[in-house]
Design an enzyme around this catalytic site. Sequence first.
Site, PDB file in Angstrom:
ATOM      1  N   VAL A 150       0.846  -1.203   0.000  1.00 57.89           N
ATOM      2  CA  VAL A 150       0.000   0.000   0.000  1.00 57.89           C
ATOM      3  C   VAL A 150       0.877   1.247   0.000  1.00 57.89           C
ATOM      4  CG1 VAL A 150      -1.869   1.228   1.151  1.00 57.89           C
ATOM      5  CG2 VAL A 150      -1.717  -1.259   1.368  1.00 57.89           C
ATOM      6  N   ILE A 154       5.368   5.063   1.559  1.00 59.34           N
ATOM      7  CA  ILE A 154       4.770   5.641   2.780  1.00 59.34           C
ATOM      8  C   ILE A 154       4.527   4.513   3.788  1.00 59.34           C
ATOM      9  CG2 ILE A 154       2.844   6.966   3.724  1.00 59.34           C
ATOM     10  CD1 ILE A 154       2.206   7.910   0.879  1.00 59.34           C
ATOM     11  N   GLU A 208       0.913  -1.503 -13.310  1.00 56.55           N
ATOM     12  CA  GLU A 208       0.867  -2.954 -13.073  1.00 56.55           C
ATOM     13  C   GLU A 208       1.138  -3.698 -14.382  1.00 56.55           C
ATOM     14  OE1 GLU A 208       0.169  -4.363  -9.834  1.00 56.55           O
ATOM     15  OE2 GLU A 208       0.757  -2.290  -9.570  1.00 56.55           O
ATOM     16  N   LYS A 223      -5.744  -1.703  -2.410  1.00 55.34           N
ATOM     17  CA  LYS A 223      -5.034  -0.976  -1.352  1.00 55.34           C
ATOM     18  C   LYS A 223      -6.017  -0.421  -0.317  1.00 55.34           C
ATOM     19  CE  LYS A 223      -1.300   0.226  -4.528  1.00 55.34           C
ATOM     20  NZ  LYS A 223      -0.911   1.177  -5.581  1.00 55.34           N
ATOM     21  N   GLY A 320       7.298   2.676  -8.084  1.00 57.09           N
ATOM     22  CA  GLY A 320       8.713   2.745  -8.443  1.00 57.09           C
ATOM     23  C   GLY A 320       9.506   1.620  -7.830  1.00 57.09           C
TER      24      GLY A 320
HETATM   25  N1  HSE Z   1       0.804   0.235 -10.183  1.00 56.46           N
HETATM   26  C1  HSE Z   1       0.895   0.706  -8.835  1.00 56.46           C
HETATM   27  C2  HSE Z   1       0.584   2.198  -8.820  1.00 56.46           C
HETATM   28  C3  HSE Z   1       2.265   0.417  -8.301  1.00 56.46           C
HETATM   29  O1  HSE Z   1       0.664   2.832  -9.864  1.00 56.46           O
HETATM   30  O2  HSE Z   1       0.267   2.731  -7.771  1.00 56.46           O
HETATM   31  C4  HSE Z   1       2.412   0.604  -6.824  1.00 56.46           C
HETATM   32  O3  HSE Z   1       1.546  -0.189  -6.094  1.00 56.46           O
END
Ligand code: HSE
Length: 458
Positions: A150, A154, A208, A223, A320
């Site tokens: 998540v 952070i 993703e 998340k 990242g």
């Molecule tokens: N694909 C996800 C995003 C990567 O862009 O937030 C990080 O979880």
Amino acid sequence: MFQNSCPSVLPHAWDSSGLGALRVGLIGTGVVGSGTCQVLERNAELIAQRAGRRIRLVMAAARNLHKAAQVVGPDVALVRDPWVLVRHPDIDVVVEVMGGVGLAKDLVLEAIAQGKHVVTANKALLAEHGAEIFAAADACGVVVAYEAAVAVSIPIIKALREGLAANRIHEVVGVVNGTSNFILSKMQDEGLDFAAALSLATALGYAEADPSFDVEGIDAAHKTALLAANAFGADVPFGQVHAQGITALDPYDMVCAQALGYRIKLMGIARQVADAIEVRVHPTLVPQSHWLAQVQGSMNGIWVNTDAAGPTFHYGAGAGSQTTASAVVADLMDVARCGAAGDAGRAALRVPHRSVKASAVRRWPVQPIGQVASRHYLRFEWVDDPALQAEWPRWLQAHGVEVQDMLQVPHTDQPHRKAWVALTSSVRGDDLTRALALLSQGTGGPAVAAIYRVEDLA
Ligand code: HSE
């Protein structure tokens, strides 16, 4: 056959545990896996001093061994078959960063059954199968750590479960998908079209493997379900989480929102209401002056409202390689402090998987989206009839929808085009839909072209 080519694991001066190095097996050597190797190597001494033990990558599983060797270096054993890794007796903790919910689930459950701790960045896996996985981990006395799942950089899971543990948490509201926030920022601030902005996000490694998860709100829903689980000690049935993405968002609505003093963000919202919880993801208007409206590009921001600490705001990179690795390695350090794999006594001292002990986890009912009340933004196609324009707000009011602000907004690129936009008072989604259907039938128009929810977050 796996040969551990790493130096022997005799305790050193910094080894306050007497356990030797924590031996890590890594499944997946892509964006997150490579970042994890870099952070583990670059900060090895610092990590050992802070964790009390050295953390040593001893084996990696990957489809392309040649590429993987370049990622993990010469001292790490490589296997194509991840089952060898999860069953290997010389591994204490499995890092799962391969993604997906099929094979990844079976491997994680097998690692747990083998008495190994698990660190994962896999939000889909835990949002959809968390109950089963956490139960297995509790039964085997191991930890499943998932800070990286998540808002990557952070430490929000730690904030909810530890830093804010004394509080009743009222709501957690956040920009938690870096890719879609990057796309919205590029569309709004630089005039890029959706496809170009998505290609850029993919090239930068934010998206993703299946980017529809990002742009359809599914990743953010995963998340948000995990945030709700930790905020409310909840078992959140993922099938009941509402997810609406940004693919249908017309840039004109960003212009109209701005004229009203708002920005549109893809927002994950987890809120406790009476004896239920809201867990939902959708494009949302937030006041331009709010912290969340300032979260730009691939950054994430999470607003947590509590009874004792009051509101807190958490901000950092949302996607990242090393930004995610930061969380993976911090979880490994927590696991290193837990003791030896299978040491149920010490693992049990760690914070529970969903913030409260397993027997206290509650299956809160999730409010269906149509029953959730909020202010709404409405955009109506222009009707060149002053009498009708004056009539329809009164008509909506008669059907329980109070129109509070109303503006006429010209289209910046198409001067012939304009629309009426309005904000309503708080109204349930179902009631608004009913009133709008009656409006177009009862008065002969106007038709509503866009509806979004508003969060004022006072
Ligand atoms: N694909 C996800 C995003 C990567 O862009 O937030 C990080 O979880």
